[in-house]
Write a protein that holds these residues in place. Structure first.
Motif, short mmCIF file in Angstrom:
data_model
loop_
_atom_site.label_atom_id
_atom_site.label_comp_id
_atom_site.label_asym_id
_atom_site.label_seq_id
_atom_site.Cartn_x
_atom_site.Cartn_y
_atom_site.Cartn_z
N GLY A 44 0.85 -1.19 0.00
CA GLY A 44 0.00 0.00 0.00
C GLY A 44 0.89 1.23 0.00
N VAL A 45 0.26 2.40 -0.20
CA VAL A 45 1.05 3.63 -0.28
C VAL A 45 1.49 4.08 1.11
CG1 VAL A 45 1.00 6.05 -0.98
CG2 VAL A 45 -0.11 4.32 -2.40
N VAL A 46 2.79 4.33 1.28
CA VAL A 46 3.32 4.83 2.54
C VAL A 46 3.46 6.35 2.40
CG1 VAL A 46 5.20 4.68 4.20
CG2 VAL A 46 4.62 2.68 2.81
N PRO A 47 2.66 7.12 3.17
CA PRO A 47 2.63 8.57 2.97
C PRO A 47 4.00 9.25 2.98
CG PRO A 47 0.89 7.90 4.47
CD PRO A 47 1.71 6.67 4.21
N GLU A 48 4.85 8.90 3.92
CA GLU A 48 6.15 9.58 4.02
C GLU A 48 7.01 9.29 2.80
OE1 GLU A 48 4.76 7.84 6.40
OE2 GLU A 48 4.46 9.27 8.02
N VAL A 49 6.94 8.06 2.32
CA VAL A 49 7.71 7.70 1.13
C VAL A 49 7.18 8.49 -0.07
CG1 VAL A 49 8.29 5.79 -0.45
CG2 VAL A 49 8.22 5.38 2.02
N ALA A 50 5.87 8.63 -0.14
CA ALA A 50 5.25 9.36 -1.26
C ALA A 50 5.68 10.83 -1.24
CB ALA A 50 3.73 9.26 -1.19
N SER A 51 5.64 11.47 -0.07
CA SER A 51 5.99 12.89 0.03
C SER A 51 7.42 13.12 -0.44
CB SER A 51 5.88 13.39 1.47
OG SER A 51 4.62 13.08 1.98
N ARG A 52 8.31 12.26 0.00
CA ARG A 52 9.71 12.41 -0.35
C ARG A 52 9.92 12.22 -1.86
NH1 ARG A 52 14.24 13.16 2.14
NH2 ARG A 52 15.98 12.84 0.73
N ALA A 53 9.21 11.25 -2.41
CA ALA A 53 9.33 11.00 -3.85
C ALA A 53 8.79 12.20 -4.65
CB ALA A 53 8.57 9.73 -4.23
N HIS A 54 7.70 12.82 -4.16
CA HIS A 54 7.16 14.00 -4.84
C HIS A 54 8.19 15.12 -4.87
CE1 HIS A 54 3.17 12.54 -5.40
NE2 HIS A 54 2.87 12.47 -4.13
N ALA A 166 -13.54 1.21 -3.92
CA ALA A 166 -13.55 0.07 -4.84
C ALA A 166 -12.13 -0.44 -5.13
CB ALA A 166 -14.25 0.47 -6.14
N GLY A 167 -11.21 0.49 -5.40
CA GLY A 167 -9.83 0.10 -5.72
C GLY A 167 -9.15 -0.56 -4.53
N GLU A 168 -9.51 -0.08 -3.35
CA GLU A 168 -8.95 -0.63 -2.12
C GLU A 168 -9.35 -2.11 -2.00
OE1 GLU A 168 -10.39 1.90 0.96
OE2 GLU A 168 -9.20 0.93 2.52
N ALA A 169 -10.59 -2.41 -2.37
CA ALA A 169 -11.06 -3.80 -2.33
C ALA A 169 -10.24 -4.65 -3.30
CB ALA A 169 -12.55 -3.86 -2.68
N PHE A 170 -9.99 -4.14 -4.51
CA PHE A 170 -9.14 -4.86 -5.47
C PHE A 170 -7.75 -5.10 -4.87
CE2 PHE A 170 -12.26 -3.72 -8.70
CZ PHE A 170 -12.14 -4.73 -9.63
N ASP A 171 -7.20 -4.06 -4.24
CA ASP A 171 -5.85 -4.18 -3.68
C ASP A 171 -5.79 -5.19 -2.53
OD1 ASP A 171 -5.00 -2.30 -5.51
OD2 ASP A 171 -5.24 -0.61 -4.14
N LYS A 172 -6.84 -5.19 -1.71
CA LYS A 172 -6.85 -6.11 -0.57
C LYS A 172 -7.03 -7.56 -1.01
CE LYS A 172 -8.13 -2.81 3.00
NZ LYS A 172 -9.24 -2.19 3.74
N ILE A 173 -7.92 -7.78 -1.96
CA ILE A 173 -8.13 -9.16 -2.44
C ILE A 173 -6.87 -9.66 -3.15
CG2 ILE A 173 -9.46 -10.58 -4.05
CD1 ILE A 173 -10.80 -9.85 -1.28
N ALA A 174 -6.21 -8.76 -3.88
CA ALA A 174 -4.95 -9.16 -4.54
C ALA A 174 -3.92 -9.57 -3.51
CB ALA A 174 -4.42 -8.00 -5.38
N ARG A 175 -3.95 -8.89 -2.37
CA ARG A 175 -2.99 -9.23 -1.32
C ARG A 175 -3.28 -10.63 -0.77
NH1 ARG A 175 -1.56 -5.42 3.73
NH2 ARG A 175 -3.03 -4.12 2.62
#
Ligand code: KG4
Ligand code: ZN
Length: 386
Positions: A44-54, A166-175
């Motif tokens: 899943g998306v890690v907020p701190e990692v995302a901010s730094r990448a931005h 909806a996308g979260e459900a796809f991501d969780k089932i994929a996990r």
């Protein structure tokens, strides 16, 4: 076309650093730098990692977009940025960058809504949106049905998810199926080889007394996870393709059923679908089928414009300029829970900057921004570095 507004848009609400350039409803550039690979191992998306990448991607991505569009930053009529909703730290990087560029260049700044941008992007693909527009927005962070009489000023929420997106459900089932992150594309692919009727998974909130336009995917997620667990416990092989197809069918069945019903109830004869999940091939096919049956015209942007990108923000910014909406002021800040009803964040006072600056520019227009670009450019450099 040359007199249509030229706008640069910045999107950093999640893990994509998107910078787009549009002129009116024409897409000139769409540069995206994604940090999705850096999040994959966390599922899943890690907020701190995302901010730094931005932060790292911002300036190069802006430069790439301008180059791709073949325009100079000086020619822009405005700079738009996602002000919310989204991850607070990630949004802040985009808002700070947009303010800095707008201030240094002397351009009006438009803090806009991420959801309204997802709708507006379709103008780049299929031309002007009819008004009102009915929109089904489905992504990793949101699932909403929106009625938009005016995309720049009047967006009304008809319904939304009460738990998972909806996308979260796809991501969780994929996990659960050990398919990696993000889950949508891989489930979509596997489902094509599976039987959507193999397993009857529940359709959330579709009872006669349930809210007609709200969604719930958490019960479905639990049902699928339990079904898989039972198979594993019994030592049987999990039919991954059938599970993927049956799960996907349950999601898109509910999404399309409710969206078509909203159009019929509200008397709207067209539907736009946006957000990352709109890339789903089965959602597109079923929506097409059901819309056709109900006499509704379906508009879905190509997958690259459905996922988060800068072009969608630029598209809404250009619409703001075209309709003379007032710009945001320098107090603009990121709002992680910006309500969907706020299409853009106008300036608080009519002339916010002039009053706090040492020189009297003698301008009385209601933008909160100065159009005397050269003069402002000098001033802003002073202010930026003092
Ligand atoms: O709009 P988006 O890029 O970012 C958010 O604002 O969330 O959407 C990402 C979401 C993820 O949950 C991903 O699994 C889902 O969209 N997604 C899909 C497909 N492609 C992406 N879901 C179903 N089918 C797809 N083909
Ligand atoms: Zn989004």
């Amino acid at each position: 076309m040359a007199d249509e507004p030229l706008v640069l848009g910045i999107e950093t609400s999640c893990d994509e650093t998107g910078v787009g350039v549009v002129r009116g409803t024409t897409l000139l550039a769409d540069a995206v730098a994604s940090s999705v690979d850096e999040h994959a191992r966390f599922g899943g998306v890690v907020p701190e990692v995302a901010s730094r990448a931005h932060l790292e991607a911002m300036v190069p991505t802006i430069e790439r977009a301008l180059k791709e569009a073949g325009v100079s930053a000086r020619d822009l009529d405005g700079i738009a940025v996602t002000a919310g909703p989204g991850l607070a730290g990630a949004l802040l990087v985009g808002v700070s960058a947009a303010k800095t560029y707008a201030y240094a260049l002397g351009k009006p700044l438009y803090g806009v809504n991420h959801l309204a941008s997802h709708i507006c992007v379709d103008q780049l693909e299929h031309g002007r949106l009819p008004e009102p527009t009915m929109a089904l927005l489905v992504s990793g962070g949101h699932s909403s049905l929106l009625l938009a009489p005016d995309i720049t000023a009047d967006v009304r929420p008809l319904g939304a998810t009460i738990d998972d997106a909806a996308g979260e459900a796809f991501d969780k089932i994929a996990r659960v199926l050990h398919l990696g992150f993000p889950g949508g594309p891989v489930i979509d692919r596997l489902a094509r080889e599976g039987d959507p009727e193999a397993i009857a998974f529940p359709r959330g909130l579709t009872g006669p007394r349930d809210a007609p336009y709200d969604f719930s995917f958490s019960g479905l997620k639990t049902a699928v996870a339990r079904w898989i667990e039972a198979k594993r416990n019994a030592g049987e092989e999990v039919p991954v393709r059938d599970v993927a197809a049956s799960f996907q069918e349950a999601v898109v069945d509910v999404l399309t059923r409710k969206a078509v019903r909203a159009c019929v109830d509200e008397g709207v004869d067209h539907l736009m679908i946006g957000g990352g999940v709109a890339a789903n091939s089965r959602l597109r096919a079923l929506a097409e089928e059901r819309c056709e049956r109900a006499g509704i015209r379906l508009r879905v942007p190509r997958p690259g414009l459905c996922t988060d990108n800068g072009a969608m923000v630029a598209a809404l910014g250009a619409e703001m300029v075209a309709r003379g909406r007032s710009a945001s002021d320098w107090e603009l800040s990121a709002d992680s829970s910006l309500p969907v009803t706020v299409s853009h964040v106008p300036g608080v006072s009519s002339v916010p900057r002039e009053s706090s600056e040492p020189h009297d520019h003698g301008h009385g227009h209601d933008h909160g921004h100065d159009h005397d670009h050269d003069h402002l450019h000098e001033l802003s450099k002073d202010n930026l570095y003092s």
